[in-house]
Structure formats: structure tokens, C-alpha cells
Design an enzyme around this catalytic site. Structure first.
Site, short mmCIF file in Angstrom:
data_model
loop_
_atom_site.label_atom_id
_atom_site.label_comp_id
_atom_site.label_asym_id
_atom_site.label_seq_id
_atom_site.Cartn_x
_atom_site.Cartn_y
_atom_site.Cartn_z
CD GLU A 166 -3.73 -2.85 7.00
OE1 GLU A 166 -2.62 -3.08 6.53
OE2 GLU A 166 -4.35 -1.79 6.78
CB SER A 180 5.02 -2.28 11.86
OG SER A 180 4.58 -0.96 12.11
CE LYS A 234 -0.08 3.35 4.61
NZ LYS A 234 -0.09 3.48 6.05
CD GLU A 251 -3.06 5.35 6.54
OE1 GLU A 251 -3.10 5.47 5.30
OE2 GLU A 251 -2.11 4.82 7.16
CG ASN A 264 -1.80 1.21 1.33
OD1 ASN A 264 -1.92 1.95 0.35
ND2 ASN A 264 -2.42 1.42 2.47
C1 PEP Z 1 -0.89 -0.05 5.97
O1 PEP Z 1 -0.93 1.14 5.76
O2 PEP Z 1 -1.77 -0.77 5.50
C2 PEP Z 1 0.23 -0.56 6.77
C3 PEP Z 1 0.12 -1.76 7.26
O3 PEP Z 1 1.29 0.26 6.96
P1 PEP Z 1 2.71 -0.11 7.65
O4 PEP Z 1 3.16 -1.40 7.03
O5 PEP Z 1 3.62 1.02 7.32
O6 PEP Z 1 2.45 -0.26 9.10
#
Ligand code: PEP
Length: 249
Positions: free
Chosen positions: A166, A212, A11, A96, A9
Site C-alpha cells: 500500500e 484508492s 477503519k 496509519e 478495511n
Molecule cells: C487502506 O486504508 O488500506 C486503503 C487502501 O484505503 P483507500 O482504499 O481508501 O485508499
């Protein structure tokens, strides 16, 4: 057998040139044939990037669609626009968007419906805040997100989804759910789906972990019985890191 998926992702990150270099690095990498890689790239790059992917082992996903088919919604992207350029996946319900755009379970239900009506597979995100995790009610909270946005679907339609668990407290924070915490939630969600749709349907749905994920922890997380891959933010922006994650199954 469930599909193993490494989803990125991006973003609102990377210029077109930076994105092209990252995509080229992933395309030329020796990727395992049984892992599907899906890149959630910015809207303006979707067509170019989709056209240059093989679509089978590597493809792109839209990061969002509007819940209406068309109309006076300046700045929005409709499902038919995404569909008309050959894209087959869309991320729906990222935390988000739930937070900043106030997307509710009810609104996400309409997005899931319109995506499926147009043959797009939703990557449906769910997950609890730190406060809810601390209260111990995370399983009920996340199950309810599924129930309110997905459980009106037929088994056939539900099977077209990918689910991404998530935990909000692990997204972009560097803090990861432990492999045990991820497995526990994934198992709970699969059982919850099984109670309504039957175990065969539940066993066929890929449930990804997001929060993460990085090269150092991907292998252990992906080795959990009910974890079928990851939805990766930060580490999907670095070719070397994401390549290692793709090889962590
Ligand atoms: C995400 O935005 O879906 C995500 C899991 O971000 P990160 O891996 O940076 O925590």
C-alpha cells in the site's frame, strides 16, 4: 494457485447498524466462489460479524492486536481475545498505525510472531511515502520493511501471511499507483521473498494492492500477474462499489 482476495478495511467508520446493512448486502450478493472476501471491521463488531459469515468465502479480520499477550494495557485488544471469538485474520502494519502509533518494523515483527503463535494469519501491510517514491528508493525501502518484520520466520509461517503493498501516497488520496507501478513492486517483492525462501514459497503468497482501489480501476490492477487482489479502504464502505471490486478478478 494463489488465493485471490478482496479485503476491506473499514477503519474507524460505520455504526453497528450501518455495518450490519453493508455485511448483509455483501452476504446476499452473488460472489465468485474463487475470491475470498475479508472485512477488517471495528473491534466491537468482530464476534457478531464473524458468527454471521460462512468463514470460507467471507470472514472478518481484526484491524490490530497488541504485541503483548495480556496485562495492564488499557484499551488494547490481545491476540487471544481475537482468537477466542473465532477470527482468523488480523491486519498488521497498516501505514496509519505506523504513522500515528509510531509502529516500527521491530514492533510489527513481535505482532506478526504473536499472531502466528495463536494461529491468526496476518495481513501484513507495507508501502513507501511519496518522498521515498520520488527518490526512487521504493523497492529497497519496502523490501526492508519485509526483511525487518518477516524474514526471521520459517517458510511455513511466512506462507500463512497475506502481504498488502500500500503506497502511502495512494491511500485515501484518490491517487492510485498505475497498474504497471503496482506490478513492478509486487514482482520485486515476490522476487525478494524468492531469494530468501525460494520461488515456490514466493509464488504461493498472495500479495494485495491497496491505495484508492475503486470499481473503475480494480480490474486493470487485479489483472497484473503478481497482484492477487486488493486491500480496500474507502470503496469497501459502499456495498455497490465493493461488490463490483469483488467481481473485478
Ligand atoms: C487502506 O486504508 O488500506 C486503503 C487502501 O484505503 P483507500 O482504499 O481508501 O485508499
Amino acid at each position: 494457485m494463489r488465493k485471490q482476495i478482496a479485503a476491506g478495511n473499514w477503519k474507524m467508520n460505520l455504526t453497528f447498524e450501518e455495518g450490519k446493512s453493508l455485511l448483509a448486502a455483501l452476504k446476499s450478493a452473488n460472489r465468485p466462489s474463487d475470491v475470498k472476501t475479508i472485512l477488517g471491521v471495528p473491534g466491537p463488531y468482530l464476534k457478531t460479524f464473524q458468527d454471521s459469515c460462512d468463514d470460507d468465502s467471507l470472514c472478518v479480520a481484526a484491524q490490530n492486536i497488541h504485541h503483548e499477550l495480556k496485562g495492564a494495557y488499557t484499551g488494547e485488544t490481545s491476540v487471544s481475545m481475537v482468537k477466542s471469538i473465532g477470527v482468523r485474520y488480523v491486519i498488521i502494519g497498516h501505514s496509519e498505525r505506523r504513522e500515528y502509533q509510531k509502529e516500527s518494523n521491530a514492533l510489527l515483527k513481535t505482532k506478526v510472531d504473536i499472531a502466528l503463535e495463536h494461529d491468526l494469519s496476518p495481513i501484513f501491510c507495507c508501502g513507501e511515502s511519496l518522498e521515498i517514491r520520488k527518490s526512487g528508493s521504493q523497492n529497497a525501502f519496502v523490501s526492508n520493511q519485509l526483511k525487518e518484520s518477516l524474514f526471521h520466520l520459517s517458510a511455513e509461517d511466512l506462507s500463512k501471511l497475506v502481504i498488502a503493498y500500500e503506497p502511502i501516497w495512494a491511500i485515501g488520496t484518490g491517487e492510485t499507483a498505475s497498474p504497471g507501478q503496482a506490478q513492478e513492486m509486487h514482482h520485486a517483492l515476490r522476487s525478494f521473498i524468492g531469494e530468501t525462501y525460494g520461488q515456490e514459497v514466493a509464488d504461493g503468497i498472495s500479495i494485495l494492492y491497496g491505495g484508492s482501489v475503486k470499481p473503475a480501476n480494480a480490474k486493470e490492477i487485479f489483472s497484473q500477474a503478481d497482484v492477487d487482489g486488493g486491500l480496500v479502504g474507502g470503496a469497501s464502505l459502499k456495498a455497490e462499489d465493493f461488490k463490483q471490486i469483488i467481481h473485478s478478478f
